[in-house]
Motif scaffolding. Sequence first.
Motif, PDB file in Angstrom:
ATOM      1  N   ILE A 214       0.877  -1.167   0.000  1.00 26.58           N
ATOM      2  CA  ILE A 214       0.000   0.000   0.000  1.00 26.58           C
ATOM      3  C   ILE A 214       0.917   1.222   0.000  1.00 26.58           C
ATOM      4  CG2 ILE A 214      -1.776   1.281   1.250  1.00 26.58           C
ATOM      5  CD1 ILE A 214      -2.748  -1.423   0.187  1.00 26.58           C
ATOM      6  N   GLY A 215       0.855   1.983  -1.079  1.00 27.68           N
ATOM      7  CA  GLY A 215       1.756   3.125  -1.182  1.00 27.68           C
ATOM      8  C   GLY A 215       3.127   2.733  -1.692  1.00 27.68           C
ATOM      9  N   LEU A 216       3.156   1.921  -2.736  1.00 27.14           N
ATOM     10  CA  LEU A 216       4.430   1.604  -3.383  1.00 27.14           C
ATOM     11  C   LEU A 216       4.864   2.773  -4.267  1.00 27.14           C
ATOM     12  CD1 LEU A 216       6.678  -0.460  -4.032  1.00 27.14           C
ATOM     13  CD2 LEU A 216       5.188  -1.348  -5.854  1.00 27.14           C
ATOM     14  N   PHE A 217       3.957   3.244  -5.110  1.00 22.57           N
ATOM     15  CA  PHE A 217       4.199   4.437  -5.917  1.00 22.57           C
ATOM     16  C   PHE A 217       3.516   5.663  -5.312  1.00 22.57           C
ATOM     17  CE2 PHE A 217       5.129   1.021  -8.864  1.00 22.57           C
ATOM     18  CZ  PHE A 217       6.218   1.503  -9.558  1.00 22.57           C
ATOM     19  N   VAL A 218       2.315   5.489  -4.777  1.00 20.36           N
ATOM     20  CA  VAL A 218       1.672   6.589  -4.040  1.00 20.36           C
ATOM     21  C   VAL A 218       2.540   6.894  -2.828  1.00 20.36           C
ATOM     22  CG1 VAL A 218      -0.352   7.264  -2.691  1.00 20.36           C
ATOM     23  CG2 VAL A 218      -0.644   5.990  -4.826  1.00 20.36           C
ATOM     24  N   PRO A 219       2.929   8.145  -2.614  1.00 17.72           N
ATOM     25  CA  PRO A 219       3.905   8.448  -1.560  1.00 17.72           C
ATOM     26  C   PRO A 219       3.298   8.453  -0.163  1.00 17.72           C
ATOM     27  CG  PRO A 219       3.236  10.464  -2.657  1.00 17.72           C
ATOM     28  CD  PRO A 219       2.593   9.330  -3.417  1.00 17.72           C
ATOM     29  N   PRO A 220       4.140   8.484   0.871  1.00 13.84           N
ATOM     30  CA  PRO A 220       3.658   8.644   2.245  1.00 13.84           C
ATOM     31  C   PRO A 220       2.985  10.000   2.443  1.00 13.84           C
ATOM     32  CG  PRO A 220       5.887   7.753   2.221  1.00 13.84           C
ATOM     33  CD  PRO A 220       5.597   8.214   0.830  1.00 13.84           C
ATOM     34  N   SER A 221       2.285  10.129   3.555  1.00 15.60           N
ATOM     35  CA  SER A 221       1.421  11.294   3.775  1.00 15.60           C
ATOM     36  C   SER A 221       2.185  12.602   3.905  1.00 15.60           C
ATOM     37  CB  SER A 221       0.565  11.071   5.027  1.00 15.60           C
ATOM     38  OG  SER A 221       1.373  10.824   6.162  1.00 15.60           O
ATOM     39  N   TYR A 222       3.469  12.548   4.283  1.00 16.58           N
ATOM     40  CA  TYR A 222       4.202  13.805   4.421  1.00 16.58           C
ATOM     41  C   TYR A 222       4.525  14.445   3.074  1.00 16.58           C
ATOM     42  CZ  TYR A 222       7.721  10.058   4.391  1.00 16.58           C
ATOM     43  OH  TYR A 222       8.432   8.913   4.115  1.00 16.58           O
ATOM     44  N   ALA A 223       4.215  13.751   1.987  1.00 13.98           N
ATOM     45  CA  ALA A 223       4.382  14.347   0.656  1.00 13.98           C
ATOM     46  C   ALA A 223       3.078  14.973   0.144  1.00 13.98           C
ATOM     47  CB  ALA A 223       4.868  13.290  -0.332  1.00 13.98           C
ATOM     48  N   GLU A 224       2.103  15.176   1.032  1.00 14.39           N
ATOM     49  CA  GLU A 224       0.793  15.669   0.623  1.00 14.39           C
ATOM     50  C   GLU A 224       0.877  17.027  -0.072  1.00 14.39           C
ATOM     51  OE1 GLU A 224      -3.398  16.042   0.177  1.00 14.39           O
ATOM     52  OE2 GLU A 224      -2.109  14.301   0.541  1.00 14.39           O
ATOM     53  N   ALA A 225       1.638  17.959   0.488  1.00 13.63           N
ATOM     54  CA  ALA A 225       1.717  19.290  -0.124  1.00 13.63           C
ATOM     55  C   ALA A 225       2.270  19.214  -1.541  1.00 13.63           C
ATOM     56  CB  ALA A 225       2.576  20.208   0.740  1.00 13.63           C
ATOM     57  N   TRP A 226       3.234  18.332  -1.750  1.00 10.21           N
ATOM     58  CA  TRP A 226       3.827  18.165  -3.083  1.00 10.21           C
ATOM     59  C   TRP A 226       2.851  17.496  -4.039  1.00 10.21           C
ATOM     60  CZ3 TRP A 226       5.211  13.456  -5.531  1.00 10.21           C
ATOM     61  CH2 TRP A 226       5.930  13.608  -6.728  1.00 10.21           C
ATOM     62  N   ILE A 227       2.156  16.438  -3.568  1.00  7.52           N
ATOM     63  CA  ILE A 227       1.281  15.690  -4.471  1.00  7.52           C
ATOM     64  C   ILE A 227       0.060  16.516  -4.849  1.00  7.52           C
ATOM     65  CG2 ILE A 227      -0.303  14.463  -2.923  1.00  7.52           C
ATOM     66  CD1 ILE A 227       1.773  12.878  -5.760  1.00  7.52           C
ATOM     67  N   GLN A 228      -0.360  17.442  -4.005  1.00  9.37           N
ATOM     68  CA  GLN A 228      -1.494  18.297  -4.347  1.00  9.37           C
ATOM     69  C   GLN A 228      -1.221  19.129  -5.603  1.00  9.37           C
ATOM     70  OE1 GLN A 228      -2.759  20.717  -1.056  1.00  9.37           O
ATOM     71  NE2 GLN A 228      -3.456  18.972   0.155  1.00  9.37           N
ATOM     72  N   LYS A 229       0.037  19.412  -5.845  1.00 13.61           N
ATOM     73  CA  LYS A 229       0.411  20.198  -7.019  1.00 13.61           C
ATOM     74  C   LYS A 229       0.522  19.335  -8.276  1.00 13.61           C
ATOM     75  CE  LYS A 229       3.162  23.222  -4.041  1.00 13.61           C
ATOM     76  NZ  LYS A 229       4.541  23.696  -3.717  1.00 13.61           N
ATOM     77  N   HIS A 230       0.438  18.009  -8.100  1.00 14.03           N
ATOM     78  CA  HIS A 230       0.640  17.088  -9.223  1.00 14.03           C
ATOM     79  C   HIS A 230      -0.460  16.023  -9.256  1.00 14.03           C
ATOM     80  CE1 HIS A 230       4.646  18.863  -9.753  1.00 14.03           C
ATOM     81  NE2 HIS A 230       4.797  18.742  -8.444  1.00 14.03           N
ATOM     82  N   PRO A 231      -1.716  16.415  -9.453  1.00 16.73           N
ATOM     83  CA  PRO A 231      -2.817  15.434  -9.419  1.00 16.73           C
ATOM     84  C   PRO A 231      -2.708  14.367 -10.506  1.00 16.73           C
ATOM     85  CG  PRO A 231      -3.564  17.574 -10.236  1.00 16.73           C
ATOM     86  CD  PRO A 231      -2.188  17.789  -9.686  1.00 16.73           C
ATOM     87  N   LEU A 232      -2.201  14.737 -11.674  1.00 17.87           N
ATOM     88  CA  LEU A 232      -2.044  13.735 -12.735  1.00 17.87           C
ATOM     89  C   LEU A 232      -1.017  12.680 -12.350  1.00 17.87           C
ATOM     90  CD1 LEU A 232      -2.161  15.962 -15.954  1.00 17.87           C
ATOM     91  CD2 LEU A 232      -3.980  14.542 -14.980  1.00 17.87           C
TER      92      LEU A 232
END
Length: 268
Positions: A214-232
Amino acid sequence: MIATHPAGQAFDAMADTYDDDFTQSHIGRAQRSVVMQDAFRILHGRRRLLELNCGTGEDALRFAENGWKVLALDASERMIACARVRRETAGTKENPQFRQVATEDLREIAGEFDGVFSNFSGLNCVRDLAPVARILAEKTSPDSPLLLCLSTRICLWETAWYLLHGNPAKAFRRWSGRHEAMLQGMPVDVYYPTLNTLRTAFLPHFRLRRVRAIGLFVPPSYAEAWIQKHPLLLRMFVRLDAVFSRLPLLRVLGDHMLLHFEKSGEAV
């Protein structure tokens, strides 16, 4: 009087913002969706579920909405209070039941269950899971599935993320198998057992059937601010997880691993 559990104290301080910080986050929703897809399939046909480390009740409420009877436990008094408020908001008073009970104190509960669920690393706060397995064996019916989601010992994302941010101590914090985490300023021992350690801890009572990352490519939660900028990019990571998360060499290298145990059957 309920004894105060160290992890419970720490999560008391996190309870009021936990849903905003994780449950409703992009990463939290992406990781939880995969867990719940497997949960609905594996626990299908079961009537009475025991949930360990239920937090604010997100999963327990969803199970209850879909017909399961659920007893949900957590060591945090405040998490249980938040879960009860959510239950009242949902318009139900009796199901799920929420009780403040630490995993180490499972002998306190009564009844028999035909399924056990634990999501997102609550069991990583337990030093030795073998006694927990013995108690669960006493409290479950034959063929009962256990679906347990724990943090891995080696998370590729975490190692790469913190090395790129110049923090090798955090990059390798899981690798020794134990780390003293600071949660809301309170120290909490967190343990990172290997897959073989977990398999051994639950034998001979339960046999491991399947494992997936679970979360192999999906990153851990502390990367939330970064992933919000990259929805694709997040959508691409979700698709990659679906393809690669069950491969033997990769299934233990995500942020978490989801283990499906069964009270009887062949081991993988």
